[in-house]
Design a protein around this motif. Structure first.
Motif, PDB file in Angstrom:
ATOM      1  N   PHE A  30       4.406  10.766   1.714  1.00  0.00           N
ATOM      2  CA  PHE A  30       4.361   9.291   0.959  1.00  0.00           C
ATOM      3  C   PHE A  30       5.114   8.336   1.423  1.00  0.00           C
ATOM      4  O   PHE A  30       6.261   8.592   1.753  1.00  0.00           O
ATOM      5  N   GLU A  31       4.291   7.368   1.884  1.00  0.00           N
ATOM      6  CA  GLU A  31       5.065   6.169   2.424  1.00  0.00           C
ATOM      7  C   GLU A  31       4.274   4.970   2.093  1.00  0.00           C
ATOM      8  O   GLU A  31       3.293   4.794   1.496  1.00  0.00           O
ATOM      9  N   LEU A  42       0.776  -1.324  -0.004  1.00  0.00           N
ATOM     10  CA  LEU A  42       0.024  -0.041   0.045  1.00  0.00           C
ATOM     11  C   LEU A  42       0.844   1.361   0.090  1.00  0.00           C
ATOM     12  O   LEU A  42       1.985   1.170   0.404  1.00  0.00           O
ATOM     13  N   ALA A  43       0.327   2.459  -0.472  1.00  0.00           N
ATOM     14  CA  ALA A  43       0.826   3.486  -0.478  1.00  0.00           C
ATOM     15  C   ALA A  43       0.147   4.536   0.378  1.00  0.00           C
ATOM     16  O   ALA A  43      -1.281   4.784   0.172  1.00  0.00           O
ATOM     17  N   ARG A  44       0.350   5.234   1.424  1.00  0.00           N
ATOM     18  CA  ARG A  44      -0.216   6.219   1.992  1.00  0.00           C
ATOM     19  C   ARG A  44       0.244   7.633   1.767  1.00  0.00           C
ATOM     20  O   ARG A  44       1.428   7.867   1.784  1.00  0.00           O
ATOM     21  N   ILE A  45      -0.884   8.526   1.135  1.00  0.00           N
ATOM     22  CA  ILE A  45      -0.500   9.869   0.922  1.00  0.00           C
ATOM     23  C   ILE A  45      -1.030  10.733   1.870  1.00  0.00           C
ATOM     24  O   ILE A  45      -2.432  10.525   1.728  1.00  0.00           O
ATOM     25  N   ARG A  46      -0.394  11.755   2.452  1.00  0.00           N
ATOM     26  CA  ARG A  46      -1.180  12.879   2.927  1.00  0.00           C
ATOM     27  C   ARG A  46      -0.853  13.998   2.340  1.00  0.00           C
ATOM     28  O   ARG A  46       0.380  14.472   1.991  1.00  0.00           O
ATOM     29  N   VAL A  47      -1.986  14.788   2.496  1.00  0.00           N
ATOM     30  CA  VAL A  47      -1.904  16.530   1.931  1.00  0.00           C
ATOM     31  C   VAL A  47      -1.893  17.298   3.030  1.00  0.00           C
ATOM     32  O   VAL A  47      -2.959  17.359   3.376  1.00  0.00           O
ATOM     33  N   PRO A  48      -0.805  17.752   3.750  1.00  0.00           N
ATOM     34  CA  PRO A  48      -1.032  18.674   4.915  1.00  0.00           C
ATOM     35  C   PRO A  48      -1.737  19.944   4.637  1.00  0.00           C
ATOM     36  O   PRO A  48      -1.662  20.470   3.449  1.00  0.00           O
TER      37      PRO A  48
END
Length: 306
Positions: A255-256, A222-228
């Motif tokens: 991105f992780e 999986l890829a976790r994407i955060r847009v702060p």
């Protein structure tokens, strides 16, 4: 030559009843399979995903193949029906893309509506992912998102999707970036706020935006994407880089990769494969369950054409 005779093979065709094109293609595929001596069941979609899932469980019993003529939301309904009925290892899913986003089809290189008629096929065993939140759970095949993705859904009205197609995603994103900052669904993360959070299994979300370049559906990560939360100009620049396929080198985007992630908060809805099902916070994991997916057998087709 592509397979022409499928004696004793049971095929279910599930199609988006609201799409005139999907209705037409369902008729063509019905004729194709009946000419191949297959037993065909047509199932149009309804206004209720719960009803559709229940009916799919019934009609897919004993079937060999389920042809989905629709978009990512239709695929999600079929996958959850097959897993609920424990048919995911018996019924291969064939996707004919007729949706707006078509991210699952794009990830598999399925572009033409008649690919199943004109190509030899092979079956892949692929991963799915599981979301669980306060006793509720569901599987997905592309992504789960909250904040930004839900806001874009609300800005991408049905009439816009019908008239603009894939461009409706870009139009909705422009409305989001240059619209009111106070109307955004911001997700709390400790002392910080995110404008958007996503967990992606496939390479694409939102009509072809490349967010997980090294995704592999057979050996899932999986890829976790955060847009702060950040100033408008900085966020616009960051999201434009994402649109160009540069997500992993965009410092403003977090991105992780991993096998399990947390996403969301209790105040905001989660959308799975383009449809809203429940609220966060949720745990997202790569499932031990796998599905069967039909794709063109390019090696065999090229060998016969050479």
């Amino acid at each position: 030559m592509p397979e022409r005779h499928l004696p004793n093979r049971r095929v279910v065709i599930y199609y988006n009843q609201l799409s005139g094109r999907a209705r037409r293609l369902a008729g063509r595929y019905q004729l194709f399979f009946e000419n191949a001596v297959a037993d065909v069941t047509l199932l149009p979609s309804s206004a209720s995903s719960v009803r559709d899932q229940t009916q799919l469980i019934q009609v897919c019993e004993g079937a060999h193949e389920c042809v989905v003529i629709g978009g990512d939301g239709s695929i999600n309904i079929v996958v959850n029906a097959l897993i609920q009925a424990n048919l995911q290892a018996q019924v291969a899913m064939t996707v004919i893309p007729v949706g707006t986003g078509n991210d699952f089809a794009r990830d598999h290189g399925l572009k033409r509506w008649n690919w199943r008629m004109n190509a030899n096929i092979t079956t892949l065993t692929e991963a799915v992912c599981h979301v669980q939140s306060e006793g509720l759970s569901r599987y997905f095949v592309n992504h789960v998102g909250t904040g930004l993705s839900v806001d874009l859904m609300r800005l991408q009205q049905h009439w816009l999707k019908q008239s603009a197609g894939r461009l409706s995603y870009l139009i909705a994103l422009a409305r989001y970036l240059f619209g009111s900052m106070t109307s955004r669904s911001r997700i709390r993360r400790g002392k910080y706020w995110d404008d958007g959070q996503f967990v992606a299994l496939g390479r694409y979300i939102g009509g072809g935006f490349l967010v997980h370049p090294h995704a592999d559906r057979t050996d899932a990560m999986l890829a976790r994407i955060r847009v702060p939360k950040m100033p408008r100009w900085r966020q616009t620049k960051a999201l434009l880089n994402v649109l160009k396929g540069r997500i992993e080198t965009t410092a403003a985007i977090e991105f992780e990769r991993g096998k399990q992630f947390q996403i969301g908060d209790s105040e905001h809805a989660l959308e799975l494969d383009g449809d809203i099902y429940f609220h966060g916070p949720a745990t997202v994991t790569v499932s031990s369950t796998t599905i069967l997916v039909s794709v063109p057998d390019l090696k065999k087709t090229k060998g016969e054409n050479s």
